[in-house]
Motif scaffolding. Sequence first.
Motif, mmCIF file in Angstrom:
data_model
loop_
_atom_site.group_PDB
_atom_site.id
_atom_site.type_symbol
_atom_site.label_atom_id
_atom_site.label_comp_id
_atom_site.label_asym_id
_atom_site.label_seq_id
_atom_site.Cartn_x
_atom_site.Cartn_y
_atom_site.Cartn_z
ATOM 1 N N CYS A 8 43.867 41.039 33.076
ATOM 2 C CA CYS A 8 43.638 41.524 34.436
ATOM 3 C C CYS A 8 44.508 42.742 34.683
ATOM 4 N N VAL A 13 39.291 44.556 34.835
ATOM 5 C CA VAL A 13 39.550 43.238 34.257
ATOM 6 C C VAL A 13 38.717 43.148 32.992
ATOM 7 N N THR A 78 48.508 39.924 32.751
ATOM 8 C CA THR A 78 48.237 40.655 33.989
ATOM 9 C C THR A 78 49.371 41.636 34.275
ATOM 10 N N SER A 158 49.130 35.682 36.900
ATOM 11 C CA SER A 158 48.716 35.153 35.602
ATOM 12 C C SER A 158 48.640 33.632 35.646
#
Length: 474
Positions: A8, A13, A78, A158
């Motif tokens: 992400c 994404v 992320t 995350s």
Amino acid sequence: MYSLCLDCGATNVRAMVVDEQGVIAGKASQPNATLPGEENPEFHVWDADRIFQQLSECAVQALNGLDADKVRAVTVTTFGVDGALVDAEGRQLYPVISWKCPRTAEVMKHIGKYISQEELDWISGVGAFAFNTIYKLVWLKENRPELLEKAHAWLFISNLLAYKLTGIMATDRTMAGTSQLTDLETGDFSPFILDRLGLRRDLFPPTVDAGEIIGVLTPEAAASIGIPALAGVPVISAGHDTQFAIFGSGADRDQPVLSSGTWEILMARSAQARLTPEDYADGATAEFDAEPGLLNPGLQWLGSGIIEWVKAACFHGETYDTMDAEAALIPPGCDGVTMVPDFLASGNRKGSINGLVLGRTRGHIYRAAMEALTWRLKSRLRRLESVGGFKSEFLILVGGGARNSVWTQMRADILRIPVKVSEVSESTVLGASMFAFAGAGVYSTPEEARDAFGITYRTYMPGPQEAAYENLNH
């Protein structure tokens, strides 16, 4: 055998399927963007449910045509600092406040009523950035205190996504290390900082190191990402994308790595991080490395986010190839056009473009942006060398910005050292996959996985324009 990495990012994404030799066997992506906050249209929040849905769709697409039974691990990486309060059933009590949101700037200015900035620096090692987790939690404490009282846990983004996969709440250690709530010495949340802020320690679920198993996919989650529900596939802890980009780059200790994306993040893997007040004033920070016991001293500044702004403002509908071709025609120094690359709304300084006269073009502005960011890199590399006590023989470059050959050559010319670009641009995903394969038992250690993947580089040497840049006064 495969690892499925859900990545992400702030712009996109992605889902990528990586085999045990480090080959990306399948991938898919969708654009990502913040939403305006309900209280103020200038606020920025992330829709975690939408992000999870997008990642699920990407996973199904990435696995299309592959044998999903061969997936041995799933991992999530992320951007750092962001997260949300949840109740005991994992339901969000408030949207994920984005690192882009300006609401926390005022909180940072007045954090001294809880704890001094000097104490925060000394204990956490994390630089004072308005987007840090600490300021989001203080904003919630001051503006929505009933939510903190009701909250069962704070989940970094995350871990919010990992909870949707496993039903288990955890704290990725590399995410905690971006929060400004941890102790650099102990590697855990700081009781002193939490006490000063009035935050409960049990607000943060048990910490897991990179490569540890968080849990296994629930049947519902497995179905959503296209993996057989009975496979019992483990979800392996990863976390903050920067740490895995560094590891995936092949960097040894005391080797500077520039992760070039929306943010430029310059870090090294080190056994220590001794930062002075002057270092912090220059934007220095120290985070937890993906390997327990190591730290990542570094500096960060807005990077490709500025390049993206130039593209949107000056090159409507044009490709980066067109932009690079125009920039390549402009000499070093951009005929006097310069940029001050301070474009964050929450920053104390403001950006500017100087030296514009008739006859200057959008190519001048674009090249001036790249030059300004590269001069900033040079000054920050000197700072990192001072903090880490080493001298750089070369720079490893990873991330989306590594694909820009004009900019990369400029870096070699201005830094006056070779710049080594990984032949595979997806260092974050590969780094996370190395830990995922180790956590799943495919390899005994992440280092063994990295050796099996093999890492090769394309090297940019300082070129003819090095002398021209040396004569410029920066």
